[in-house]
Design a protein around this motif. Structure first.
Motif, PDB file in Angstrom:
ATOM      1  N   ASP A  35       0.724  -1.401  -0.092  1.00 14.54           N
ATOM      2  CA  ASP A  35       0.549  -0.372   0.085  1.00 14.54           C
ATOM      3  C   ASP A  35       1.128   0.840   0.272  1.00 14.54           C
ATOM      4  O   ASP A  35       1.596   1.516   0.745  1.00 14.54           O
ATOM      5  N   THR A  36       0.614   2.222  -0.778  1.00 13.45           N
ATOM      6  CA  THR A  36       1.370   3.080  -1.253  1.00 13.45           C
ATOM      7  C   THR A  36       0.791   4.713  -1.184  1.00 13.45           C
ATOM      8  O   THR A  36       0.919   5.674  -0.484  1.00 13.45           O
ATOM      9  N   ALA A  37      -0.756   4.261  -0.944  1.00 14.59           N
ATOM     10  CA  ALA A  37      -1.474   5.842  -0.828  1.00 14.59           C
ATOM     11  C   ALA A  37      -1.772   6.006   1.066  1.00 14.59           C
ATOM     12  O   ALA A  37      -2.200   5.937   1.543  1.00 14.59           O
ATOM     13  N   ILE A  38      -0.246   6.575   1.446  1.00 13.91           N
ATOM     14  CA  ILE A  38       0.163   6.903   2.104  1.00 13.91           C
ATOM     15  C   ILE A  38      -0.806   8.086   2.925  1.00 13.91           C
ATOM     16  O   ILE A  38      -0.457   9.018   2.204  1.00 13.91           O
ATOM     17  N   GLU A  39      -1.831   8.536   4.136  1.00 15.91           N
ATOM     18  CA  GLU A  39      -2.406   9.372   4.599  1.00 15.91           C
ATOM     19  C   GLU A  39      -1.505   9.881   5.616  1.00 15.91           C
ATOM     20  O   GLU A  39      -1.014   9.473   6.251  1.00 15.91           O
ATOM     21  N   SER A  40      -1.537  11.463   5.514  1.00 15.24           N
ATOM     22  CA  SER A  40      -0.943  11.787   6.478  1.00 15.24           C
ATOM     23  C   SER A  40      -0.527  12.791   6.837  1.00 15.24           C
ATOM     24  O   SER A  40      -1.595  13.983   6.227  1.00 15.24           O
ATOM     25  N   SER A  41      -0.643  13.845   8.260  1.00 14.67           N
ATOM     26  CA  SER A  41      -0.957  14.794   8.372  1.00 14.67           C
ATOM     27  C   SER A  41       0.832  15.409   9.229  1.00 14.67           C
ATOM     28  O   SER A  41       1.221  14.669   9.861  1.00 14.67           O
ATOM     29  N   VAL A  42       1.494  16.858   8.929  1.00 14.90           N
ATOM     30  CA  VAL A  42       2.014  17.919   9.510  1.00 14.90           C
ATOM     31  C   VAL A  42       2.242  18.711  10.168  1.00 14.90           C
ATOM     32  O   VAL A  42       1.127  19.743  10.275  1.00 14.90           O
ATOM     33  N   VAL A  43       2.820  18.765  11.342  1.00 18.36           N
ATOM     34  CA  VAL A  43       2.020  19.516  12.025  1.00 18.36           C
ATOM     35  C   VAL A  43       3.559  20.300  12.168  1.00 18.36           C
ATOM     36  O   VAL A  43       3.839  19.549  12.896  1.00 18.36           O
ATOM     37  N   THR A  44       4.015  21.796  12.467  1.00 17.76           N
ATOM     38  CA  THR A  44       5.729  21.752  12.418  1.00 17.76           C
ATOM     39  C   THR A  44       5.326  23.347  13.733  1.00 17.76           C
ATOM     40  O   THR A  44       4.131  24.008  13.824  1.00 17.76           O
ATOM     41  N   LYS A  45       6.282  23.575  14.308  1.00 17.09           N
ATOM     42  CA  LYS A  45       6.828  24.477  15.157  1.00 17.09           C
ATOM     43  C   LYS A  45       8.182  25.019  15.743  1.00 17.09           C
ATOM     44  O   LYS A  45       8.489  23.971  15.916  1.00 17.09           O
ATOM     45  N   VAL A  46       8.171  26.444  15.502  1.00 12.44           N
ATOM     46  CA  VAL A  46       9.655  26.384  15.526  1.00 12.44           C
ATOM     47  C   VAL A  46      10.086  28.131  16.688  1.00 12.44           C
ATOM     48  O   VAL A  46       8.804  28.726  16.779  1.00 12.44           O
ATOM     49  N   LYS A  47      10.749  27.624  17.310  1.00 12.65           N
ATOM     50  CA  LYS A  47      11.444  28.174  18.305  1.00 12.65           C
ATOM     51  C   LYS A  47      12.867  28.704  18.332  1.00 12.65           C
ATOM     52  O   LYS A  47      13.563  28.351  17.736  1.00 12.65           O
ATOM     53  N   GLY A  48      12.922  30.339  18.985  1.00  7.21           N
ATOM     54  CA  GLY A  48      14.215  30.723  19.115  1.00  7.21           C
ATOM     55  C   GLY A  48      13.567  32.676  18.510  1.00  7.21           C
ATOM     56  O   GLY A  48      12.802  32.645  18.390  1.00  7.21           O
ATOM     57  N   SER A  49      15.451  32.671  19.156  1.00  6.67           N
ATOM     58  CA  SER A  49      14.983  34.475  18.604  1.00  6.67           C
ATOM     59  C   SER A  49      16.213  35.371  18.823  1.00  6.67           C
ATOM     60  O   SER A  49      17.203  34.715  18.650  1.00  6.67           O
ATOM     61  N   GLY A  50      16.557  36.338  17.485  1.00  5.01           N
ATOM     62  CA  GLY A  50      17.173  36.662  17.070  1.00  5.01           C
ATOM     63  C   GLY A  50      17.284  38.535  17.148  1.00  5.01           C
ATOM     64  O   GLY A  50      15.814  38.871  18.053  1.00  5.01           O
ATOM     65  N   VAL A  51      18.734  39.208  16.840  1.00  8.49           N
ATOM     66  CA  VAL A  51      18.965  40.318  17.437  1.00  8.49           C
ATOM     67  C   VAL A  51      18.932  40.218  15.983  1.00  8.49           C
ATOM     68  O   VAL A  51      19.512  40.142  14.991  1.00  8.49           O
ATOM     69  N   TYR A  52      18.067  41.805  15.386  1.00  3.15           N
ATOM     70  CA  TYR A  52      18.224  42.872  14.507  1.00  3.15           C
ATOM     71  C   TYR A  52      18.106  43.934  14.453  1.00  3.15           C
ATOM     72  O   TYR A  52      17.330  44.441  14.880  1.00  3.15           O
ATOM     73  N   ASN A  53      18.871  44.885  14.252  1.00  2.00           N
ATOM     74  CA  ASN A  53      18.664  46.383  14.083  1.00  2.00           C
ATOM     75  C   ASN A  53      18.894  46.868  15.516  1.00  2.00           C
ATOM     76  O   ASN A  53      18.195  46.768  16.549  1.00  2.00           O
ATOM     77  N   LYS A  54      19.560  46.041  16.662  1.00  2.00           N
ATOM     78  CA  LYS A  54      19.004  46.088  18.053  1.00  2.00           C
ATOM     79  C   LYS A  54      18.150  45.909  18.830  1.00  2.00           C
ATOM     80  O   LYS A  54      17.133  46.092  19.579  1.00  2.00           O
TER      81      LYS A  54
END
Ligand SMILES: Nc1ncnc2c1ncn2[C@@H]1O[C@H](COP(=O)(O)OP(=O)(O)OP(=O)(O)O)[C@@H](O)[C@H]1O
Length: 383
Positions: free
Chosen positions: A61-80
């Motif tokens: 069976d190649t008819a895969i059903e899929s759900s993807v949820v993503t969450k990004v974390k982090g912080s940086g500095v731009y122009n102070k």
């Protein structure tokens, strides 16, 4: 064609003849050995390759059903200014595709206003109109000198200045991406996710995916993803790009569920070229002053787009392909006989005698005569 060489009568006679197999036992060590070796090779091919390697006893069976949820974390500095994921990640409800801004955003504060642009008033004129940052009002100041000719354009002012350069936000390299992927193979009613059943909050908070050392951690560092895709962070951050995080589910469901796990691979999808380097897009944030003046902040984001691509195939034992392949194997074993027949009838000493023994022609009347003769002999014996 062979039947018909003797003329129309022979042709019709041959067409209405019936061929039946006849077993001739040839007592030859050479032929016997060849026959057994060929049969052994065919059996070895079916057992080793078709059944054990290709697993021909299973359905897929190649008819895969899929759900993807993503969450990004982090912080940086731009122009102070501190910039975190709400400034740098879009869209906010991220699924299998999301953008992570990597360059200090090119920000333009805009007023909805009338501004005057220099426009050459002689042909070719039209191509420029397409690139205008607004609508021409039709009011123009003509001069004998084209450099002093102006036409009024209604749009957002001031116009964008594309010569401003910024530098990448290097902290983005340390941002983490959490990927939650659930899949289902509908043919087998099998469902699973990439988070291991015994996973804990503490593990999630501290782990970082690695292709060899930590394959069950669903948290991916941006820098690691780019390294696995053989990309340098600085060069992709400068112009933007598209990177695929591929999740493969190749499962043998005859084995226990714990052996069905995702495998991750990483690849950059966009190809570099001189006219359009990398990946960028524009978006705006809108405001309204107390006096009703509309403002907007136009942002040209240079970003890495991450595409999470899920693929897979599951296999499980099924009676029908098993029976079909067993029958194919048994039928193919008979191929040994074909090879031995070719050797027997063409290359062995006394091939003509073997041919005579193997192919025998019997006429119907002759058979009847022989039967009658036999019956009369038997009758006379009985008398
Ligand atoms: N990008 C990420 N990097 C590191 N850890 C993450 C990331 N995203 C989620 N997590 C952690 O994974 C766990 C599950 O995340 P989930 O989003 O389901 O829960 P949450 O409590 O809403 O997370 P949070 O409030 O911390 O964003 C949480 O412990 C969360 O802190």
């Amino acid at each position: 064609i062979q039947w018909c060489t003797g003329g129309a009568h022979a042709c019709i006679a041959s067409f209405f003849s019936y061929e039946t197999t006849k077993s001739v036992v040839v007592k030859s060590w050479t032929l016997g050995l060849i026959n057994r070796i060929v049969q052994l090779l065919i059996l070895a091919y079916f057992i080793g390759w078709v059944f054990l390697h290709e697993k021909a006893y299973q359905v897929q069976d190649t008819a895969i059903e899929s759900s993807v949820v993503t969450k990004v974390k982090g912080s940086g500095v731009y122009n102070k200014t501190i910039m975190d994921i709400t400034d740098l990640v879009s869209p906010p409800q991220v699924s299998d595709t999301f953008h992570l801004d990597t360059l200090g955003p090119l920000i333009h504060f805009h007023l909805h206003f009338l501004c005057q642009l220099f426009l050459p008033l002689f042909p070719p004129f039209n191509p420029l109109v397409c690139l205008l940052p607004g609508i021409m009002t039709g009011r123009c100041v003509n001069s004998s000198n084209s450099v002093d000719s102006f036409c009024e354009v209604k749009g957002w002012c001031p116009t964008e200045n594309d010569t401003v350069t910024t530098s990448p936000i290097m902290e983005v390299e340390n941002f983490t991406i959490f990927i939650k992927n659930n899949i289902r193979f509908p043919m087998f009613g099998f469902a699973k996710g990439n988070l291991q059943p015994d996973i804990t909050q503490d593990f999630l908070k501290t782990c970082s995916f690695h292709t060899q050392d930590n394959i069950y951690c669903p948290i991916f560092k941006v820098g690691d993803v780019l390294r696995f895709a053989q990309q340098d962070f600085y060069s992709i951050a400068k112009h933007g790009g598209v990177v695929a995080i591929k999740i493969g589910w190749v499962c043998d469901l005859d084995k226990s569920e714990e052996f069905c796990n995702p495998s991750y691979s990483f690849v950059r999808l966009d190809k570099k070229n001189n006219v359009s380097k990398g990946y960028n897009f524009r978006y705006a944030k809108y405001y309204k002053a107390e006096n009703g003046t509309k403002y907007r902040t136009l942002i040209k984001a240079i970003a890495i787009r991450f595409d999470v691509i899920v693929y897979g195939a599951a296999r499980k034992f099924n009676v029908i392909p098993t029976l079909i392949n067993i029958v194919a194997a048994l039928t193919s074993v008979g191929l040994g006989t074909v090879l031995c027949d070719i050797i027997l009838l063409n290359f062995l000493k006394g091939a003509q005698q073997y041919k005579a023994k193997k192919f025998e022609e019997v006429e119907e009347e002759e058979l009847e005569k022989q039967t009658m003769k036999l019956t009369s002999t038997l009758d006379s014996i009985v008398d």
